[in-house]
Design a protein around this motif. Sequence first.
Motif, PDB file in Angstrom:
ATOM      1  N   ALA A 102       2.713  -3.731   7.489  1.00  0.00           N
ATOM      2  CA  ALA A 102       4.400  -3.725   7.417  1.00  0.00           C
ATOM      3  C   ALA A 102       4.744  -2.692   8.341  1.00  0.00           C
ATOM      4  N   ARG A 103       4.425  -1.749   8.605  1.00  0.00           N
ATOM      5  CA  ARG A 103       4.927  -0.649   9.602  1.00  0.00           C
ATOM      6  C   ARG A 103       4.808  -1.279  11.165  1.00  0.00           C
ATOM      7  N   GLY A 106       7.243  -3.508  11.613  1.00  0.00           N
ATOM      8  CA  GLY A 106       8.810  -3.060  11.449  1.00  0.00           C
ATOM      9  C   GLY A 106       9.363  -3.584  10.358  1.00  0.00           C
ATOM     10  N   ASP A 107       8.993  -4.021   9.370  1.00  0.00           N
ATOM     11  CA  ASP A 107       9.677  -4.744   8.524  1.00  0.00           C
ATOM     12  C   ASP A 107       9.935  -3.595   7.161  1.00  0.00           C
ATOM     13  N   ALA A 108      11.146  -3.018   7.422  1.00  0.00           N
ATOM     14  CA  ALA A 108      11.560  -2.044   6.383  1.00  0.00           C
ATOM     15  C   ALA A 108      11.596  -2.481   4.939  1.00  0.00           C
ATOM     16  N   LYS A 109      11.919  -3.663   4.754  1.00  0.00           N
ATOM     17  CA  LYS A 109      11.612  -4.115   3.225  1.00  0.00           C
ATOM     18  C   LYS A 109      10.483  -4.224   2.705  1.00  0.00           C
ATOM     19  N   ARG A 110       9.482  -4.661   3.432  1.00  0.00           N
ATOM     20  CA  ARG A 110       8.189  -4.731   3.221  1.00  0.00           C
ATOM     21  C   ARG A 110       7.546  -3.120   3.256  1.00  0.00           C
ATOM     22  N   ILE A 111       7.915  -2.510   4.110  1.00  0.00           N
ATOM     23  CA  ILE A 111       7.484  -1.128   4.017  1.00  0.00           C
ATOM     24  C   ILE A 111       7.833  -0.339   2.941  1.00  0.00           C
ATOM     25  N   ARG A 112       9.192  -0.598   2.184  1.00  0.00           N
ATOM     26  CA  ARG A 112       9.849   0.223   0.983  1.00  0.00           C
ATOM     27  C   ARG A 112       8.718  -0.306  -0.021  1.00  0.00           C
ATOM     28  N   LYS A 113       8.717  -1.639   0.085  1.00  0.00           N
ATOM     29  CA  LYS A 113       8.013  -2.280  -1.157  1.00  0.00           C
ATOM     30  C   LYS A 113       6.568  -1.632  -1.398  1.00  0.00           C
ATOM     31  N   GLN A 115       5.406   0.950  -0.123  1.00  0.00           N
ATOM     32  CA  GLN A 115       5.295   2.540  -0.459  1.00  0.00           C
ATOM     33  C   GLN A 115       5.618   2.801  -2.057  1.00  0.00           C
TER      34      GLN A 115
END
Length: 144
Positions: A102-103, A106-113, A115
């Motif tokens: 995800a990083r 660069g998908d911020a939504k998936r990164i938060r998910k 994390q």
Amino acid sequence: MKKLALILLALLSLSLFLSMKAKAAQDCGSRHAAISEELRYAEANNNPARIAGLRSALTELDAHCSRSSVISDTQRQLDKLSDKVASKQKSIREIEFDLQRARMDGDAKRIRKYQRRLEDKREELSEAKDELTRVRNEMAALRK
């Protein structure tokens, strides 16, 4: 008032039963004392069904509880907890891989998910490790 006392007694009995089950490494004498204490409460409150169940539990305990059976139960619990820790570690590795992807995307939504999932799994792993340590300590005490 009597109903409240019976409800409290039932809750106390349930919590005592669950704590006894969770502490498989207790020696047979401690288990016998705990069940005997519950039996006294049941007799004091004239609870025939509970009395019969507790007497049956005492009979079973006397017939089957031994140092080796307590050690065997604790070993089974250790094996289960070791498998649980390994499973949690595997799950964490998978989530870390997904987070890395995800990083890279660069998908911020998936990164938060991922994390959030990673934090949850790490918390679960920590709890499982704490439980494993507790049971290992019980096993060490039993083998002394």
